[in-house]
Structure formats: C-alpha cells, structure tokens
Design a protein around this motif. Structure first.
Motif, PDB file in Angstrom:
ATOM      1  N   MET A 191       3.886   6.120  -2.572  1.00 40.43           N
ATOM      2  CA  MET A 191       5.055   6.607  -3.182  1.00 40.43           C
ATOM      3  C   MET A 191       5.377   6.780  -4.728  1.00 40.43           C
ATOM      4  O   MET A 191       5.954   7.380  -4.679  1.00 40.43           O
ATOM      5  CB  MET A 191       5.781   6.199  -2.417  1.00 40.43           C
ATOM      6  N   GLU A 192       5.050   5.534  -5.630  1.00 37.92           N
ATOM      7  CA  GLU A 192       5.641   5.574  -6.448  1.00 37.92           C
ATOM      8  C   GLU A 192       4.677   6.235  -7.637  1.00 37.92           C
ATOM      9  O   GLU A 192       4.506   6.595  -8.528  1.00 37.92           O
ATOM     10  CB  GLU A 192       5.746   3.829  -6.460  1.00 37.92           C
ATOM     11  N   LYS A 193       3.271   5.950  -7.789  1.00 37.55           N
ATOM     12  CA  LYS A 193       2.509   5.601  -8.466  1.00 37.55           C
ATOM     13  C   LYS A 193       1.529   7.968  -7.872  1.00 37.55           C
ATOM     14  O   LYS A 193       1.217   7.642  -8.968  1.00 37.55           O
ATOM     15  CB  LYS A 193       1.352   5.363  -9.016  1.00 37.55           C
ATOM     16  N   GLN A 194       1.251   7.683  -7.048  1.00 41.62           N
ATOM     17  CA  GLN A 194       1.077   8.901  -6.356  1.00 41.62           C
ATOM     18  C   GLN A 194       2.389   9.934  -6.364  1.00 41.62           C
ATOM     19  O   GLN A 194       1.059  11.595  -5.970  1.00 41.62           O
ATOM     20  CB  GLN A 194      -0.386   8.150  -5.655  1.00 41.62           C
ATOM     21  N   GLY A 195       3.570   9.871  -5.936  1.00 41.68           N
ATOM     22  CA  GLY A 195       3.951  10.578  -5.665  1.00 41.68           C
ATOM     23  C   GLY A 195       4.403  11.333  -4.748  1.00 41.68           C
ATOM     24  O   GLY A 195       4.605  12.119  -4.249  1.00 41.68           O
ATOM     25  N   MET A 196       3.935   9.975  -2.781  1.00 41.23           N
ATOM     26  CA  MET A 196       3.737  10.970  -2.406  1.00 41.23           C
ATOM     27  C   MET A 196       4.982  10.449  -1.291  1.00 41.23           C
ATOM     28  O   MET A 196       5.167   9.732  -1.494  1.00 41.23           O
ATOM     29  CB  MET A 196       2.630  10.278  -1.021  1.00 41.23           C
ATOM     30  N   SER A 197       4.981  11.517  -0.200  1.00 43.63           N
ATOM     31  CA  SER A 197       6.100  10.813   0.241  1.00 43.63           C
ATOM     32  C   SER A 197       5.637   9.884   1.570  1.00 43.63           C
ATOM     33  O   SER A 197       4.536   9.437   1.844  1.00 43.63           O
ATOM     34  CB  SER A 197       6.158  12.078   1.705  1.00 43.63           C
ATOM     35  N   PHE A 198       6.640   9.081   2.198  1.00 48.14           N
ATOM     36  CA  PHE A 198       6.205   8.504   3.115  1.00 48.14           C
ATOM     37  C   PHE A 198       5.042   9.006   4.189  1.00 48.14           C
ATOM     38  O   PHE A 198       4.296   7.834   4.827  1.00 48.14           O
ATOM     39  CB  PHE A 198       7.894   8.000   3.574  1.00 48.14           C
ATOM     40  N   ILE A 211       0.708  -1.113  -0.235  1.00 45.26           N
ATOM     41  CA  ILE A 211       0.186  -0.252  -0.210  1.00 45.26           C
ATOM     42  C   ILE A 211       0.453   1.084  -0.113  1.00 45.26           C
ATOM     43  O   ILE A 211       1.273   2.269  -0.364  1.00 45.26           O
ATOM     44  CB  ILE A 211      -0.760   0.158   1.479  1.00 45.26           C
ATOM     45  N   MET A 212       1.764   1.299   1.238  1.00 39.73           N
ATOM     46  CA  MET A 212       2.602   2.564   0.583  1.00 39.73           C
ATOM     47  C   MET A 212       3.584   2.840  -0.189  1.00 39.73           C
ATOM     48  O   MET A 212       3.729   3.413  -0.759  1.00 39.73           O
ATOM     49  CB  MET A 212       3.666   2.639   1.698  1.00 39.73           C
ATOM     50  N   GLY A 213       4.675   1.317  -0.574  1.00 37.93           N
ATOM     51  CA  GLY A 213       4.700   1.799  -1.861  1.00 37.93           C
ATOM     52  C   GLY A 213       3.735   1.951  -3.569  1.00 37.93           C
ATOM     53  O   GLY A 213       4.639   2.846  -3.935  1.00 37.93           O
ATOM     54  N   ARG A 214       2.490   1.481  -3.483  1.00 40.94           N
ATOM     55  CA  ARG A 214       1.909   2.153  -3.945  1.00 40.94           C
ATOM     56  C   ARG A 214       1.404   3.729  -4.763  1.00 40.94           C
ATOM     57  O   ARG A 214       1.532   4.604  -5.057  1.00 40.94           O
ATOM     58  CB  ARG A 214       0.833   1.161  -4.297  1.00 40.94           C
ATOM     59  N   LYS A 219       2.956  11.793   3.909  1.00 40.82           N
ATOM     60  CA  LYS A 219       2.508  11.760   3.324  1.00 40.82           C
ATOM     61  C   LYS A 219       1.166  10.817   3.220  1.00 40.82           C
ATOM     62  O   LYS A 219      -0.355  10.173   3.291  1.00 40.82           O
ATOM     63  CB  LYS A 219       2.033  12.391   1.982  1.00 40.82           C
ATOM     64  N   ALA A 220       2.205   9.378   2.568  1.00 39.78           N
ATOM     65  CA  ALA A 220       0.956   8.198   2.840  1.00 39.78           C
ATOM     66  C   ALA A 220       0.246   6.981   3.688  1.00 39.78           C
ATOM     67  O   ALA A 220      -0.109   6.973   3.852  1.00 39.78           O
ATOM     68  CB  ALA A 220       2.017   7.291   2.097  1.00 39.78           C
ATOM     69  N   ALA A 221       1.997   7.424   4.929  1.00 32.78           N
ATOM     70  CA  ALA A 221       1.183   6.999   5.959  1.00 32.78           C
ATOM     71  C   ALA A 221       0.062   7.666   7.003  1.00 32.78           C
ATOM     72  O   ALA A 221      -0.485   6.755   7.187  1.00 32.78           O
ATOM     73  CB  ALA A 221       2.581   7.150   7.601  1.00 32.78           C
ATOM     74  N   LEU A 222       0.631   8.364   6.445  1.00 32.69           N
ATOM     75  CA  LEU A 222      -1.301   9.936   7.168  1.00 32.69           C
ATOM     76  C   LEU A 222      -2.560  10.014   6.455  1.00 32.69           C
ATOM     77  O   LEU A 222      -3.753   8.965   7.693  1.00 32.69           O
ATOM     78  CB  LEU A 222      -0.949  11.036   7.383  1.00 32.69           C
ATOM     79  N   LEU A 223      -2.590   9.813   4.953  1.00 34.64           N
ATOM     80  CA  LEU A 223      -3.771   9.171   4.233  1.00 34.64           C
ATOM     81  C   LEU A 223      -4.448   8.047   4.046  1.00 34.64           C
ATOM     82  O   LEU A 223      -5.149   7.879   4.497  1.00 34.64           O
ATOM     83  CB  LEU A 223      -3.136  10.240   2.834  1.00 34.64           C
ATOM     84  N   LYS A 224      -3.141   6.864   4.205  1.00 38.02           N
ATOM     85  CA  LYS A 224      -3.484   5.790   4.303  1.00 38.02           C
ATOM     86  C   LYS A 224      -3.610   4.799   4.439  1.00 38.02           C
ATOM     87  O   LYS A 224      -4.344   3.874   4.688  1.00 38.02           O
ATOM     88  CB  LYS A 224      -2.155   5.052   2.407  1.00 38.02           C
ATOM     89  N   ALA A 225      -3.494   5.350   5.762  1.00 42.82           N
ATOM     90  CA  ALA A 225      -3.253   4.207   7.499  1.00 42.82           C
ATOM     91  C   ALA A 225      -3.643   4.810   8.175  1.00 42.82           C
ATOM     92  O   ALA A 225      -4.787   4.959   8.445  1.00 42.82           O
ATOM     93  CB  ALA A 225      -1.718   3.754   7.284  1.00 42.82           C
ATOM     94  N   TRP A 226      -3.027   6.023   9.257  1.00 44.81           N
ATOM     95  CA  TRP A 226      -3.829   6.354  10.079  1.00 44.81           C
ATOM     96  C   TRP A 226      -4.972   7.219  10.196  1.00 44.81           C
ATOM     97  O   TRP A 226      -6.375   7.410  11.235  1.00 44.81           O
ATOM     98  CB  TRP A 226      -2.633   7.299  10.980  1.00 44.81           C
ATOM     99  N   ALA A 227      -5.102   8.831   8.617  1.00 39.30           N
ATOM    100  CA  ALA A 227      -6.319   9.534   9.271  1.00 39.30           C
ATOM    101  C   ALA A 227      -7.446   8.469   8.743  1.00 39.30           C
ATOM    102  O   ALA A 227      -8.930   8.376   9.140  1.00 39.30           O
ATOM    103  CB  ALA A 227      -6.445  10.175   8.240  1.00 39.30           C
ATOM    104  N   LEU A 228      -7.387   7.213   7.584  1.00 42.40           N
ATOM    105  CA  LEU A 228      -8.500   6.230   7.956  1.00 42.40           C
ATOM    106  C   LEU A 228      -8.794   5.555   8.362  1.00 42.40           C
ATOM    107  O   LEU A 228      -9.857   5.503   8.927  1.00 42.40           O
ATOM    108  CB  LEU A 228      -7.841   5.507   6.293  1.00 42.40           C
ATOM    109  N   GLN A 229      -7.930   5.312   9.613  1.00 42.42           N
ATOM    110  CA  GLN A 229      -8.268   5.047  10.686  1.00 42.42           C
ATOM    111  C   GLN A 229      -9.618   4.896  12.126  1.00 42.42           C
ATOM    112  O   GLN A 229     -10.153   4.153  12.388  1.00 42.42           O
ATOM    113  CB  GLN A 229      -7.057   4.236  11.482  1.00 42.42           C
TER     114      GLN A 229
END
Length: 269
Positions: free
Chosen positions: A99-106, A94-97, A108-118
């Motif tokens: 960062m690589e495909k959406q250009g997020m920093s780690f 999830i994090m790799g996708r 930002k990805a951690a915040l939006l793809k993991a913690w904020a959603l939870q």
C-alpha cells in the motif's frame, strides 16, 4: 467422472471460495485468516474429489480421511489462534509495503499479495491427494500405500503434539519472551513444519502406486518442503524470533533446524 473435468471443478470451486474470502478480508481489513484456509482448503479439495470419485474403496477413503484430518485439525488451530491474537504481523507488513510503496488499495493488495497467489499454490500442493482419490477407484492398500499412510499419521500426530505444547507454553505468563525448548521442541525448532512435511510426503506416497499422474504430482510435496524449509516457513519465522527472543540464538546452536535430532550438549563451547 474423468480426471481433467473433476480437477477443473475443484479448481473452479477453489476460485469461488477464495473470491468470497477476499471480499470478507477487505471488509474486515485483515487477510491473516488465509493461513487457516490454506489447511481447510486442502480438506475441501480432497472432499470435492471424493464426491466425484467413481466407486471409491479403501485407498480413496484413506487418502481422503488423512487429508481431511490434517486440514481440519490445522485449519481450526490456526483459525482459533487468529481469533485470539488478531492481525498477523507478517501480513500487516506485506500489506503495508504494498500500500505504501506500490500505491495499492487494501483490496488490490489483499487480492494480489494474498488470495490470488494462494489459489494455484494450494491446488498444486494438494494435487497428490486429489489425484490419489480420483484415480484410486476400487484399489485397496498396497504395502507402499500403508507405509505412506503411517508416515502421514506420524506427521499429523507430531504436528498436533507440537502445537499443543506451544499453546500450553504461551498460556503461562511466566514464559513471556522465553523460548520453548522442551518436549518435541527440544529435538527440532519446528515440530509443526516437520509434521506438515511428513503428512504431505506420506499422502503422496500412499497415492504413488496409482502411477505416473501421481508421480508427476511429486511437485506438490517438493514445493511444500521448499516453502517450509527455505522460503516463507522457518526462515521468516526465525528472522522474527531472533529479533524478539534474546535466547533464540543459543536455541539455534543446540537444536536441529528441521528434522528431529538429539540436542547438542555443548553448543556454547
């Protein structure tokens, strides 16, 4: 304390904890321990509710103890597993996708793809416990509440035994690459998820006699059931297992996908 301010304090506490854990995950570059906090967070929400409850009696104590027992047991199990096994491949993907495909920093990805959603999801699933504790007051246990508590206890026990059996199976080097199909795993491919299902439907049922706010909170166990059976629970896990365990396809043919059932004897015919 009135209901809405108490729930607001709970939500604020959850946000503060999630932000702190997000900062830790950025520092160690791993969000995998979020699964452990999913369970711990439920126990924290129930405990925060209990501390704000007015004159809690038997029903409030029962819901609090059930939720805390479920959360602490599962959270500790998942945390120790993470400490032993390291980064979860699901979150790495999830994090790799992101960062690589959406250009997020780690971060930002951690915040939006993991913690904020939870945050909203955890709060929603735990809502029956929070409402049950806050609204229980001096209520004792009705017959419906007793039935709910028994279902929750069965779920906690079922999940605990299933996790213990899986841990023992994995500890044996001879089982590497094999599929666990004994014990509770003979009757359902996901004893742990079925245990979660029972625990949270039981907690909701225990609180249900308190009236319409808890009835509306049925969205919590409904969403959890959808997650376990159709979204990020069994489907994602089984997709990985079918790729990495040659015997898993046959295991699927003879073993119930969720609810415990006797195994099929002639799946190969």
């Amino acid at each position: 304390m009135s209901l809405l301010p108490a729930l607001g304090l709970n939500f604020g506490l959850l946000v503060i904890i999630m932000v702190a854990l997000w900062l830790i995950s950025v520092r160690i570059r791993d969000v995998s321990f979020i699964d452990a906090f999913w369970a711990y967070g439920m126990a924290i929400m129930a405990s925060a509710s209990f501390l704000q409850a007015d004159n809690p009696e038997t029903l409030a104590y029962t819901i609090w103890v059930l939720t805390a027992a479920w959360g602490i047991r599962l959270g500790t199990h998942l945390f120790l597993r993470w400490r032993k096994e390291g980064v979860d491949p699901r979150y790495k993907k999830i994090m790799g996708r992101a960062m690589e495909k959406q250009g997020m920093s780690f971060a930002k990805a951690a915040l939006l793809k993991a913690w904020a959603l939870q945050i909203p999801l955890l709060f929603l699933v735990c809502l029956p416990a929070q409402l049950g504790i806050l609204l229980a007051g001096a209520n004792g246990l009705s017959l419906v509440s007793i039935v709910g508590a028994i279902i929750a206890l069965v779920g906690i026990g079922f999940e605990t035994i299933g996790d213990m059996q899986l841990k023992a199976f994995k500890a044996n080097p001879a089982n590497k690459g094999k599929v666990l199909d004994s014990g509770l795993w003979k009757f359902t491919r996901h004893p742990n998820y079925f245990g979660d299902f029972c625990a949270w439907w039981g907690i909701w049922l225990a609180a249900a006699p308190l009236g319409w706010p808890v009835w509306l909170a049925v969205i919590g166990p409904l969403f959890l059931s959808f997650t376990l059976m159709k979204w990020s629970g069994a489907p994602l896990l089984e997709k990985s297992l079918k790729q990495n365990r040659p015997d898993y396809a046959d295991y699927i043919k003879r073993t119930s996908g969720f609810f415990p059932m006797p195994p099929k004897k002639h799946a190969s015919n």
